[in-house]
Design an enzyme around this catalytic site. Structure first.
Site, mmCIF file in Angstrom:
data_model
loop_
_atom_site.group_PDB
_atom_site.id
_atom_site.type_symbol
_atom_site.label_atom_id
_atom_site.label_comp_id
_atom_site.label_asym_id
_atom_site.label_seq_id
_atom_site.Cartn_x
_atom_site.Cartn_y
_atom_site.Cartn_z
ATOM 1 N N LYS A 1 9.708 51.556 78.379
ATOM 2 C CA LYS A 1 10.228 51.651 77.015
ATOM 3 C C LYS A 1 10.505 53.096 76.663
ATOM 4 O O LYS A 1 11.557 53.443 76.146
ATOM 5 C CB LYS A 1 9.149 51.135 76.060
ATOM 6 C CG LYS A 1 9.526 49.870 75.342
ATOM 7 C CD LYS A 1 8.512 49.637 74.243
ATOM 8 C CE LYS A 1 8.068 48.199 74.232
ATOM 9 N NZ LYS A 1 6.984 47.916 73.322
ATOM 10 N N CYS B 1 -6.966 54.326 80.627
ATOM 11 C CA CYS B 1 -5.555 54.253 80.211
ATOM 12 C C CYS B 1 -5.343 52.906 79.527
ATOM 13 O O CYS B 1 -5.515 51.861 80.155
ATOM 14 C CB CYS B 1 -4.606 54.386 81.407
ATOM 15 S SG CYS B 1 -2.886 54.032 80.922
ATOM 16 N N HIS C 1 1.631 55.634 83.923
ATOM 17 C CA HIS C 1 2.350 55.781 82.655
ATOM 18 C C HIS C 1 2.610 57.232 82.265
ATOM 19 O O HIS C 1 3.322 57.500 81.309
ATOM 20 C CB HIS C 1 1.602 55.053 81.537
ATOM 21 C CG HIS C 1 1.548 53.575 81.765
ATOM 22 N ND1 HIS C 1 0.527 52.972 82.452
ATOM 23 C CD2 HIS C 1 2.431 52.596 81.459
ATOM 24 C CE1 HIS C 1 0.762 51.672 82.535
ATOM 25 N NE2 HIS C 1 1.909 51.415 81.960
ATOM 26 N N HIS D 1 10.321 42.094 85.229
ATOM 27 C CA HIS D 1 9.563 40.842 85.080
ATOM 28 C C HIS D 1 10.379 39.683 85.655
ATOM 29 O O HIS D 1 9.863 38.799 86.329
ATOM 30 C CB HIS D 1 9.291 40.535 83.598
ATOM 31 C CG HIS D 1 8.589 41.632 82.858
ATOM 32 N ND1 HIS D 1 9.206 42.369 81.877
ATOM 33 C CD2 HIS D 1 7.324 42.105 82.949
ATOM 34 C CE1 HIS D 1 8.343 43.251 81.395
ATOM 35 N NE2 HIS D 1 7.199 43.124 82.024
ATOM 36 N N CYS E 1 -2.562 50.691 81.100
ATOM 37 C CA CYS E 1 -2.965 49.961 82.314
ATOM 38 C C CYS E 1 -4.118 49.032 82.022
ATOM 39 O O CYS E 1 -4.402 48.143 82.830
ATOM 40 C CB CYS E 1 -3.469 50.905 83.397
ATOM 41 S SG CYS E 1 -2.277 52.051 84.031
ATOM 42 N N HIS F 1 12.054 42.367 80.868
ATOM 43 C CA HIS F 1 13.210 43.098 81.409
ATOM 44 C C HIS F 1 13.463 42.609 82.833
ATOM 45 O O HIS F 1 12.780 41.686 83.307
ATOM 46 C CB HIS F 1 13.003 44.611 81.311
ATOM 47 C CG HIS F 1 11.750 45.124 81.972
ATOM 48 N ND1 HIS F 1 11.455 44.916 83.287
ATOM 49 C CD2 HIS F 1 10.703 45.841 81.476
ATOM 50 C CE1 HIS F 1 10.307 45.485 83.597
ATOM 51 N NE2 HIS F 1 9.814 46.039 82.504
HETATM 52 N N1 MSP Z 1 -0.818 41.054 82.470
HETATM 53 C C1 MSP Z 1 -0.837 41.681 83.727
HETATM 54 C C2 MSP Z 1 -0.840 40.676 84.861
HETATM 55 C C3 MSP Z 1 -1.977 39.727 84.841
HETATM 56 S S1 MSP Z 1 -1.838 38.546 86.108
HETATM 57 C C4 MSP Z 1 -3.307 37.757 86.111
HETATM 58 C C5 MSP Z 1 0.396 42.555 83.882
HETATM 59 N N2 MSP Z 1 1.438 42.250 83.100
HETATM 60 S S2 MSP Z 1 2.837 43.012 83.096
HETATM 61 O O1 MSP Z 1 3.568 42.468 81.974
HETATM 62 O O2 MSP Z 1 2.657 44.409 83.112
HETATM 63 O O3 MSP Z 1 3.578 42.519 84.364
HETATM 64 C C6 MSP Z 1 3.452 43.202 85.584
HETATM 65 C C7 MSP Z 1 4.312 42.496 86.602
HETATM 66 O O4 MSP Z 1 5.665 42.402 86.121
HETATM 67 C C8 MSP Z 1 4.431 43.217 87.927
HETATM 68 O O5 MSP Z 1 3.337 42.972 88.780
HETATM 69 C C9 MSP Z 1 5.713 42.633 88.447
HETATM 70 O O6 MSP Z 1 5.495 41.328 88.897
HETATM 71 C C10 MSP Z 1 6.572 42.586 87.192
HETATM 72 N N3 MSP Z 1 7.271 43.840 86.964
HETATM 73 C C11 MSP Z 1 7.254 44.591 85.840
HETATM 74 N N4 MSP Z 1 8.066 45.671 86.024
HETATM 75 C C12 MSP Z 1 8.599 45.611 87.247
HETATM 76 C C13 MSP Z 1 9.544 46.376 87.943
HETATM 77 N N5 MSP Z 1 10.087 47.460 87.445
HETATM 78 N N6 MSP Z 1 9.906 45.956 89.173
HETATM 79 C C14 MSP Z 1 9.434 44.800 89.723
HETATM 80 N N7 MSP Z 1 8.539 44.076 89.085
HETATM 81 C C15 MSP Z 1 8.032 44.485 87.899
HETATM 82 O O7 MSP Z 1 0.381 43.431 84.715
#
Ligand code: MSP
Length: 504
Positions: A298, A126, A147, A21, A129, A18
């Site tokens: 979601k 969790c 969450h 990311h 997380c 989304h």
């Molecule tokens: N898999 C782990 C990361 C491992 S890195 C060795 C993870 N994945 S995640 O899919 O949850 O991605 C988290 C990251 O996605 C956040 O740290 C950020 O970079 C990005 N974001 C996801 N949602 C976000 C927002 N709503 N706003 C900004 N960034 C966000 O954690």
């Protein structure tokens, strides 16, 4: 040649990408592109995190084997990154054999160095997380603070990492490296966590098998986070190509969201120290992108997907918006109205109109041929200041500041045209000179803005008659006043950014 290694987090494959990311990935991409302009040997890594209970359960819920599920979702991430013109050099998946090799080599070293031991762990967990919590961390003693869902009681025999032994070494390391975490507020947050004292952490699971096996105890797999963090080392050859690894490590810049600060700024540097390696040179931490003041989820039904916005604003319009409108560091709120307003002001008016105006006047008054700029143009000094400001901001991973500095040059050039009114002058040297100055700022802006707007800048380059592409140029030379040679045919073309009607 300086080396510049930049990474995004590797994203979990339980979700599709989304705009949150994409915010991280577009930011890292723009910074990587800036470093390529500087001539740095740049390596940009992204990828997907495919192990762990969360992914295993998401696969089960879809009736798929975990790898099948990971294949599908990982491909969705790649599709979106391709759509957004993300110029990654490598895309790592933690299910690849190269990664298992690296994880096992890394953690075997930490084990051999005496930092890993076995114990029983019981705690509140969790799954979303993939982290344990204490009761104090929870909302009303039962819900995950992120969450807002119930946690589970988990009890198992685990391998533990002696994180507690690294409290002082980490504090010492951070004191010696004051710029390692940016912005400074996030550095203070990391230091705060370390100063509280660190407890040992569990790094393996025996209850699941979807992970990298622990080499000295094959009934266990590594806990997903300790597998995941090592991806940054795998991709530059840890465990397979020591020479390559030595070239790229530790000059790495991690770009992450604040949700994973603890893992990157505390656990990861400690693991690296335990393996006898240097912590990352820099960790750039940004806030959350919120929608209506809430985190996207979601279950909250408030996720926004990049493709929907790209359909309306174009790829470059999409990239520009998030880079310009969401300062790197604090939380930012996404609003559609804000996106339309920014698009109309900065892209349709300031940039699109300037090009259209210049091309029209050159067509009408200069036989369609652009002239060289005047060496003593009043815009020359402004262009130099804008470059200095933009360069400093890109260096500090502040794209919004860098783009604002770049747009100052556009605003000043528009004001310069208003003051000189070349459209009212008769054809001749005066019109040619004013247009030469404006063409030169368009050339410079096409280079400086190319990390944000790679397609549009290439098109501007073509329309003002230049060969090649702006991304092939090298800074600082390409920002120096006087690069537009003159004598080139200028093509008006269609509007670069048709205005979008604001919603009422
Ligand atoms: N898999 C782990 C990361 C491992 S890195 C060795 C993870 N994945 S995640 O899919 O949850 O991605 C988290 C990251 O996605 C956040 O740290 C950020 O970079 C990005 N974001 C996801 N949602 C976000 C927002 N709503 N706003 C900004 N960034 C966000 O954690």
């Amino acid at each position: 040649m300086p080396r510049f290694y930049i990474t995004t987090p590797i994203y979990y494959v339980n979700d599709v990408p989304h705009i949150g990311h994409a915010y991280t990935t577009v930011t890292a991409d723009a910074v990587a592109r800036w470093h390529r302009l500087l001539g740095d040997d740049t390596f940009f890594l992204t990828g997907t995190d495919e192990h762990g209970l969360k992914v295993q359960r998401a696969a089960e819920a879809n009736g798929l084997a975990p790898l099948e599920h990971a294949d599908r979702t990982s491909a969705r991430f790649r599709e979106v990154w391709d759509l957004l013109d993300i110029s990654y050099d490598d895309y790592i998946r933690t299910t690849e054999p190269r990664h298992a090799t690296s994880v096992q080599a890394f953690l075997q070293t930490v084990y051999d160095n005496g930092w890993i031991y076995k114990d029983t762990y019981a705690g509140l967990y969790c799954v979303s997380c993939e982290a344990y919590y204490t009761e104090d961390d929870l909302i009303d003693g039962e819900l995950c603070p992120i969450h807002k869902r119930p946690v589970e009681w988990l009890e198992e025999e685990n391998w533990f990492f002696k994180l507690s032994a690294f409290t002082q070494p980490l504090l010492d390391w951070y004191e010696a490296h004051p710029d390692a975490v940016q912005p400074v507020g996030k550095r203070n947050e990391a230091l705060g966590i370390i100063r509280q004292g660190l407890a040992d952490i569990s790094i393996s699971r025996s209850s699941i098998d979807w992970g990298v096996p622990v080499p000295w105890d094959p009934g266990h797999v590594f806990y997903v986070w300790y597998d995941a963090l090592i991806n940054y080392a795998t991709a530059v050859g840890y465990g397979s190509d020591p020479e390559r690894f030595a070239e790229w490590w530790p000059s790495v810049h991690h770009v992450i969201g604040k949700d994973i600060l603890r893992f990157h700024c505390v656990y990861w540097p400690a693991m690296l120290l335990a393996a006898g390696l240097e912590p990352p040179q820099q960790i750039n931490v940004h806030g959350f992108l919120l929608v209506g003041g809430e985190k996207m989820s979601k279950t909250g039904l408030n996720q926004i997907f990049p493709a929907d916005l790209v359909a309306e604003f174009g790829v470059d319009g999409y990239r520009y918006h998030f880079l310009r409108d969401t300062p790197f560091g604090p939380d930012g709120d996404f609003s559609y109205e804000g996106m339309v307003a920014r698009y109309n002001t900065d892209l349709a008016n300031n940039l699109g109109n300037l090009l259209a105006r210049v091309a029209t006047v050159v067509g009408k008054k200069c036989d369609g041929i652009g002239s060289a700029p005047r060496p003593d143009s009043p815009l020359a000094a402004i262009a130099a200041e804008c470059y200095t400001d933009a360069a400093a901001a890109w260096q500090a991973v502040q794209p919004s500041v860098a783009l604002d500095a770049t747009w100052r040059l556009l605003r000043e050039t528009n004001a310069y045209l208003e003051a000189n009114e070349p459209w009212k002058l008769d054809p001749g040297p005066e019109v040619d000179a004013v247009m030469g100055d404006a063409l030169e700022t368009l050339r410079i802006v096409a280079v400086l803005a190319t990390p944000a707007l790679p397609n549009v800048c290439a098109e501007i380059w073509r329309r003002i008659g230049l060969e090649g592409t702006p991304s092939e140029q090298r800074l600082p030379a390409a920002a120096a006043w006087g690069g537009y040679p003159g004598g080139l045919a200028v093509d008006k073309g269609a509007s670069l950014f048709p205005r979008i009607a604001p919603t009422s």
